[in-house]
Design an enzyme around this catalytic site. Structure first.
Site, PDB file in Angstrom:
ATOM      1  CD1 TRP A  58      -2.269  -1.904   0.087  1.00 55.64           C
ATOM      2  CD2 TRP A  58      -3.508  -0.626   1.428  1.00 55.64           C
ATOM      3  NE1 TRP A  58      -3.546  -2.397   0.058  1.00 55.64           N
ATOM      4  CE2 TRP A  58      -4.334  -1.631   0.885  1.00 55.64           C
ATOM      5  CE3 TRP A  58      -4.081   0.299   2.304  1.00 55.64           C
ATOM      6  CZ2 TRP A  58      -5.689  -1.731   1.176  1.00 55.64           C
ATOM      7  CZ3 TRP A  58      -5.439   0.188   2.613  1.00 55.64           C
ATOM      8  CH2 TRP A  58      -6.237  -0.813   2.053  1.00 55.64           C
ATOM      9  CG  ASP A  67       4.376  -3.134  10.166  1.00 57.06           C
ATOM     10  OD1 ASP A  67       3.485  -3.355   9.343  1.00 57.06           O
ATOM     11  OD2 ASP A  67       4.666  -3.938  11.078  1.00 57.06           O
ATOM     12  CG  ASP A  85      -4.220  -4.238   3.519  1.00 56.54           C
ATOM     13  OD1 ASP A  85      -5.364  -4.671   3.728  1.00 56.54           O
ATOM     14  OD2 ASP A  85      -3.437  -4.756   2.716  1.00 56.54           O
ATOM     15  CE  LYS A  91      -6.598  -6.779   5.280  1.00 56.41           C
ATOM     16  NZ  LYS A  91      -6.175  -7.964   4.565  1.00 56.41           N
TER      17      LYS A  91
END
Lengths: 1120, 329
Positions: free
Chosen positions: B55, B75, B116, B156
């Site tokens: 992404w 992340d 995501d 998501k």
């Protein structure tokens, strides 16, 4: 909802749940098992076995049980009653149960308390409970009243993956939390200065490189064990965790699982761990594996309990099975390998072959032609005889039967066979058979009456010798009865033989992989009265081999041959049991065969455990079950197909060396040659293991399709003693036992036949069919009947089933379910494989396929429908929805024995998800077959199959090349029903002669419309093929947000009622017929990922039943 | 099952490899953009739970190329570097991470936050759904710190039993909440994307990362467990019908006539948790149970004890006596 009127609309109630077992706990001598929201209670019976006692229903509402915590009793008396906290997800409930006088009673249950966050652990603190919640906070809760007393968060409010509470009072309560950062946080809620004031963690412990799924603390030794995503278990020396600031030392890092470890439990002397690899390991505290329990199927073991007094480990699987294992420490007693010290100056020569005559006598020959006996009880070697004719090449086989009937046979390279009575080797009889080498030797025993020895010589000649003993027992007689001729092949000899009861036939396997049937007394067969069914080819063939000396003897060909059944590597054994012949081969499979009318008929191919490519034999255990013998790389394995357990594993070096196996009730023995010595593996108790399957598992993976086949009414003589809730019988459950037969198929590549009695709310798996090489996604049923046909109907049910799935594979088989009082369900199911089809069959036949890239798509069959034309001579059609964008039509002929691709269409150009067939019947009109197909773009297409079947119709284009299927023309109606994939489809004829069509989609919407068929008049249609039926949509309705996820199950129950099921776990009833479908009511069910639903009416008293299949199976029922 | 097998079953997996995307999910964001024009006027975008980075690749291509545009990827795990993407290896539940993001935007708030991320599924549906919901709520929590009013949030979701609780939660913060499914997401998958536009927190809302946002619970009026009123947001399918069908299995030679050539995966995972276990397994160093025959084999005459019959339920004493029948040296 005011339009409901006075009509009572149905409300579904759950009747049966088969879900992963997610909670297990031993309480006294009882076992509590959590399955969905229900608790199964098992109790020790007088025989020392755990038995299912009761199912306590719906303890946690729509939550699933993840654990039990029994309130410790001050006087330690849990034998009569117990207070249990049951928790899972965000729900908690307390139940007080009593089990005095072997009667179970639920005395009291609290309300169902909903927490704001996930509950990871619960601990009783005197009368209250402490709860460790999802974002690292702890609650003190009064579970009786249902009120929160204290709420203490940690300063680090990370998401947890597990937690463990230690201590018996709030003051000493210790939290060990497994954080998302893979660390362990230790903190003390009582350190909070005021309520709701966060507490800083006392210690942070790092080590794992994955999330921690489970923890266990052993107070007596100050140990903590953790199980993690990184596939390891760590043992930590922590001392008393209730004391702040203690040192934490990692004393063991155990790698043994081949996947994530879900559960860990510390016992006084052991550490038990279980995980995604379906293995439960028993470790010592030093990190050494002592035992490994294998047998669960599917996605792993989810729950673990141990009973230290009884030395039990109990595991609950994702397959909804529950198993009990015995802790035995380091290995089992009475089991092991020993070398028999053959090598000695007094015994020259090297060993060539070994055999076992029964369980206590071992025979071996050397390259000097000497035969030795080893008595396993006396433990000494004895030389029986020496014959220089049997030097360098010698075959050795002991006779079957108890203690080998005291006989063994040897054969040499010069065509001579020697039969030796073991007790009096001097009475051995030599018999010259061939001019050349004897290639193989085998025995066949019929009762204790007839003993044959079969020897294969040059040119495929197999001599049959009859062995009989003199009354004195001192002498034996060997006479040649006849000679058989094996089919031509490069290695033309037989490998195994057995009598087919009652004894008219001999079944043999050969080196080429064929299974052959010979008459056991071919001379008698010449008599037309007996051998009338013999084939023309079975007559005696003159001595065309020319190699054997005795040309006068006729050679008999097999009356029936299954050519190359086991492939090029050969057949390894044939066994007759319970009316079937079983053959094993080196292709990794065993076949169930039937001898009918003097012909061999394959029934079913069965797979063995993974990696066991060399199946060496099959053995019936005294308890009636079957075990498979085979070689897995360099190991000899005894495997049980019933429990999926490797009962014995011996590192023998592989199957190419000489080996022998024997099994009696007392002991099992396996002998093999290794390093010039005889090795002997022995196990007391034979092939059985003390492990108990408390409940059989169902499918190892998601159920993809569920279909009801029919029902069987069992008379009172077949009534199963009902252990569950005899005092709470449902209305309508009296009278003759009605059992529904349901089939399920799954991603685990199997199809399962289930019996669901209406009375007990239980499920019995009757049989599993495992012919598919990939996942099975769809099934269809046709040809329902009763055993014995319509002329002499017998109780029971017969049906034909076609199943299809991944790798473009389709199988067709028939089932016969009949009453059998000997089984727990009162039913027995026999399966016969009829035919199979694969689109990419040609690929397997290509010689150099490993070097080429396979270009064609790996098509999956997504859905099947059976269309039965009423025209004579035309078998049913199977329509298949294919992932490569095609709808394919197959023809079934000869009641399913021939399955052929007939026509296909790529109309959809996208993955076709569903096919459904229906018939249109109207007065003055021909009965018409329609097929409806639905794809991932939300479009529906209707096909008129009746016109398609009229040859010469414009709807069917002939294939471009011979051998290819026909092409279906354009559909007679297409309709854009949804914006995305259609996951469910159903139709029903209306009273007006129209059809109600309903579809459910991925976007949670429902689409219902009325379809009118304007068919040409019957008279006009003759000779005018362009007169095709016209389809019109009359009324069309759409319900956009009917569900929050894919609608995967949809059934129109009547023109006014429809039921839908979705992945959002709601079963919803809709009223039809008054404009738009209106919501009636909805029930939350427990099976996640529901892929299919089937509904059927059972009886007026019992109402309707509905089976939902997904990650588990749930059955609902309702009354009209 | 050859290595081409997955290429045939999943056309987007194959196209992602051929087009240099790190994962097939890149197509999902592209198709979401096709429908909602997510990147229109966006100069600052945040990619939460970015690894392996597909992404971020899309964001940097669509926004990063336009001069002032900036993309920040966050992340917990390390991620291979990407040009035009500022990477933060940090926890989205920490305030420091939110501050660092704002710092990279020079004190400005983001126009778009995407997430995501999905937990490693355990197979137990209720746990997986809960974990996914917590991830979304954590993403929403940090988004309340970094998102400008009127901004857009895409995350998501798993459409399971309790997805309506998430919808009701998202509705509190955004003026428009839709559920969208790109055509590159398979029919068989329960994943979908919540597309939330018009960030508009309720009056008096103070963003606070020290407290987790907990999911809503069922309500007897607005969001019933099993009644007719449930908050189900409108569903939109993204991507046009001419796009490849993710459920369809394609032959290796696609219709555009190009010859098939096997492409290895673009970016294999960096240090997965099971790495050590796999290395040990490869070397055959995983602990194994001791089979009796693995013990030193004794001479048969040295058999020390007679074979004892197995007892059905042996009571486990404080010390286990190992049966050393075959293990005597």
């Amino acid at each position: 909802m005011d339009a409901l009127g006075d009509y009572v609309w149905p409300r579904a109630t759950s009747e049966l749940i088969l879900l992963p077992v997610t909670g297990l706990e031993c309480v006294g001598d009882r076992l509590l098992a959590g399955e969905g929201p229900d608790v199964l209670v098992y109790s020790l019976d007088f025989g020392g076995h755990l038995r299912m006692m009761k199912r306590v229903q719906n303890l946690l509402g729509h939550y699933l049980i993840h654990g039990f915590r029994v309130r410790p009793e001050p006087n330690g008396d849990l034998d009569s009653e117990a207070m249990v906290a049951v928790f899972g997800s965000k729900g908690l409930r307390i139940v007080k149960i009593s089990w005095g006088q072997s009667r179970f009673r639920e005395l009291w249950r609290s309300g169902l308390w909903n927490m704001s966050d996930w509950i990871w652990d619960v601990r009783w603190l005197e009368g209250n409970v402490a709860l460790a919640l999802g974002h690292n906070s702890v609650l003190l809760y009064d579970p009786v009243v249902g009120c929160m007393l204290q709420d203490v968060p940690c300063t680090d409010r990370c998401t947890l993956s597990s937690a463990c509470l230690i201590g018996d009072t709030w003051k000493e309560l210790t939290v060990v939390a497994g954080a998302i950062s893979n660390q362990l946080l230790v903190w003390y809620p009582a350190a909070a200065l005021a309520d709701n004031k966060p507490v800083a963690p006392d210690r942070r412990v790092s080590g794992h490189v994955g999330v921690i799924f489970s923890m266990s603390y052993l107070e007596s030794k100050g140990l903590l064990a953790t199980a993690s995503e990184d596939r390891s278990v760590r043992i930590w020396k922590v001392g008393d965790l209730r004391v702040p600031g203690g040192r934490v030392q990692n004393i063991g890092h155990c790698f043994g699982h081949s996947a994530r470890v879900w559960q860990v439990k510390l016992l006084e002397n052991y550490l038990i761990s279980a995980g995604e690899d379906c293995v439960c390991l028993v470790w010592s505290h030093e990190g050494e594996i002592l035992q490994a329990f294998r047998g669960h199927q599917g996605r792993g073991i989810r729950a673990l309990a141990a009973h230290e007094m009884q030395a039990w480990v109990i595991t609950g699987g994702d397959d909804s099975g529950i198993r009990l294992w015995h802790l035995a420490g380091r290995g089992y007693p009475g089991l092991g390998v020993s070398a028999l010290s053959f090598k000695s100056p007094s015994r020259p020569g090297t060993l060539k072959a070994v055999t076992l005559a029964g369980s206590w006598r071992l025979l071996t020959v050397t390259d000097t032609g000497a035969l030795y006996l080893y008595d396993l009880e006396v433990k000494c070697w004895e030389k029986l005889l020496e014959d220089k004719h049997f030097q360098s090449y010698c075959l050795l086989e002991a006779a079957p039967g108890p203690e080998g009937l005291g006989l063994c046979a040897m054969a040499n390279g010069e065509g001579c066979v020697k039969v030796v009575p073991i007790n009096t080797p001097t009475a051995a009889v030599d018999h010259g058979l061939f001019a050349g080498k004897v290639h193989s030797l085998s025995w066949a025993l019929r009762g204790y009456e007839e003993l044959l020895l079969l020897a294969s010589g040059p040119g495929g000649v197999m001599a049959c010798l009859e062995i009989s003993a003199a009354l004195s027992g001192k002498a034996i007689f060997v006479t040649e009865r006849c000679r058989y001729l094996l089919p031509p092949s490069k290695q033309r000899w037989h490998t195994c033989s057995a009598f087919v009861p009652p004894g008219d036939f001999l079944v043999c396997g050969d080196r080429r992989g064929s299974v052959l049937l010979f008459p056991s007394r071919p001379e008698v067969l010449k008599d037309p009265g007996v051998g009338g069914k013999a084939e023309a080819g079975s007559g005696p063939v003159g001595g065309d081999s020319g190699t054997d000396g005795s040309n006068a003897v006729a050679e008999w060909s097999p009356v029936s041959t299954l050519h190359s059944l086991h492939g090029k590597q050969g057949v390894t054994s044939v066994t007759c049991h319970a009316g079937y012949v079983y053959s094993t081969g080196r292709d990794g499979a065993y076949y169930q065969l039937l001898v009918r009318g003097g012909q061999l008929q394959p029934v079913l191919r069965q797979k063995t455990c993974r990696g066991m490519n060399w199946v060496a034999g099959l053995h019936m255990v005294p308890d009636g079950s079957m075990v498979i013998l085979g070689f897995h790389a360099n190991e000899f394995v005894v495997w049980s197909p019933r429990s999926h357990e490797k009962l014995h594993v011996v590192s023998c070096g592989g199957g190419h060396r000489s080996w022998a196996f024997s099994d009696t009730e007392a002991a099992m023995a396996f002998a093999y040659l290794k390093d010039g010595d005889v090795m002997l593996y022995q196990a007391l108790g034979g092939c059985t293991r003390p492990h108990v399957i408390l409940r059989e598992g169902l499918h190892g993976r998601e159920i993809t399709c569920v279909k009801r086949v029919g029902a069987i009414t069992l008379g009172p003589e077949f009534q199963v003693p009902c252990l569950e809730q005899p005092d709470f019988l449902e209305p309508g459950s009296e009278g003759p036992g009605l059992t529904d037969i349901v089939i399920t198929c799954s991603e685990d590549t199997t199809v399962c036949v289930l019996a669901l009695p209406t009375t007990t709310g239980s499920a019995h798996a009757l049989t599993a069919v495992c012919n598919h090489i990939s996942s099975v996604r769809a099934m269809a049923v046709w040809g329902l009947g009763t055993p014995g046909g319509s002329h002499s109907p017998q109780p029971g049910l017969t049906a034909n089933i076609v199943s299809a799935g991944g790798r473009a594979e389709m199988h067709c088989f028939s089932i016969v379910v009949s009453p059998d009082s000997g089984t727990p369900s009162g039913l027995a199911c026999h399966v016969m494989h009829l035919s199979s089809h694969r689109l990419d069959d040609y690929w397997d036949q290509q010689r150099n396929r490993h070097r080429m890239v396979k270009v064609d798509p790996e098509t999956r069959y997504m859905s099947l429908a059976i269309c039965e034309p009423d025209r004579p001579g035309v078998g049913p059609l199977v329509a298949a929805a294919c992932s490569d964008g095609a709808v394919r039509l197959f023809v079934l002929q000869d009641s399913g024995r021939i399955l052929q691709l007939f026509a296909e269409t790529f109309h959809h150009e996208r993955c076709v998800l569903k096919v459904h067939s229906f018939t249109h019947e109207a007065p003055n009109q021909q009965r018409r077959l329609f097929l409806c197909s639905a794809a991932t773009d939300g479009s529906l297409a209707f096909w008129d199959l009746t016109t398609v079947l009229d040859h010469g119709s414009a709807l069917l284009e002939p294939p471009a090349e011979p051998g290819l299927p026909y092409q279906l023309g354009t559909p007679c109606l297409t309709l854009q029903a949804h914006s995305c994939g259609i996951n469910s489809l159903h139709t029903m004829p209306t009273r007006e002669g129209h059809h109600l069509v309903a579809s459910g989609s991925e976007d949670g919407s429902l689409h219902v419309f009325v379809l009118a068929v304007k068919a040409p008049e019957l008279e006009e249609a003759v000779g005018e093929p362009e007169l095709m039926p016209q389809l019109h949509v009359l009324e069309e309705y759409s319900v956009p947000c009917a569900h929050a996820a894919h609608v995967t199950g949809l059934k129109i129950l009547s023109p006014t009622l429809m039921v839908s099921a979705s992945i959002d776990q709601r079963l919803t009833f809709w009223r039809l017929g008054h404009g738009e479908p209106t919501f009636m009511n909805s029930t939350v069910y427990h099976v996640p990922d529901v892929a299919d639903m089937d509904c059927w009416p059972v009886s007026p008293e019992f109402g309707h039943r509905c089976a939902l299949g997904g990650q588990g199976l749930e059955v609902y029922n309702w009354y009209d | 099952m050859g290595r081409t097998s997955k290429d045939k079953r999943d056309v987007y997996y194959r196209l992602a490899k051929e087009n240099g995307w790190r994962a097939r999910s890149a197509f999902k964001l592209l198709q979401l953009d096709e429908e909602f024009h997510l990147f229109q006027g966006v100069t600052r975008a945040v990619d939460l739970c970015a690894a392996p980075g597909s992404w971020s690749q899309v964001l940097s291509q669509k926004i990063g190329g336009q001069g002032p545009g900036r993309v920040v990827a966050v992340d917990l795990q390390a991620m291979a570097p990407l040009p035009g993407v500022i990477q933060i290896q940090g926890d989205i539940t920490q305030l420091s991470t939110a501050k660092e993001i704002i710092q990279h935007f020079e004190g400005c708030h983001a126009d778009l936050v995407v997430c995501d991320g999905a937990p490693d599924v355990t197979g137990l549906h209720d746990v997986d759904e809960y974990m996914q919901a917590q991830l979304l709520l954590a993403a929403l929590n940090i988004a309340t710190h970094v998102l400008k009013p009127g901004g857009c949030f895409v995350a998501k979701i798993f459409r399971g039993r309790d997805v309506t609780l998430l919808y009701s939660q998202l509705r509190v913060f955004f003026s428009s909440v839709l559920c969208a499914k790109p055509r590159s997401s398979r029919n068989s998958s329960i994943e979908a994307f919540a597309v939330c536009r018009g960030y508009d927190p309720p009056e008096g809302f103070v963003a606070d990362l020290t407290k987790p946002l907990l999911d809503h619970s069922y309500d007897s009026d607005f969001n019933q467990l099993d009644g007719p009123t449930r908050i189900i947001v409108p569903f939109v399918t993204c991507g046009d019908l001419s796009a490849y069908d993710s459920d369809r299995s394609y032959p290796l030679n696609l219709q555009d006539g190009s010859e098939y050539k096997y492409t290895p995966p673009t970016q294999p995972p960096i240090s997965p948790p099971y790495q050590e276990a796999c290395t040990l397994k490869k070397k055959g160093q995983l602990a194994k149970e001791t089979h009796p025959q693995d013990c030193p084999i004794s001479r048969v005459d040295a058999l020390s004890q007679p074979l004892a019959a197995i007892q059905c339920h042996t009571v486990l004493g404080p010390e286990i006596k190992d049966n050393k029948m075959n293990c005597t040296p």
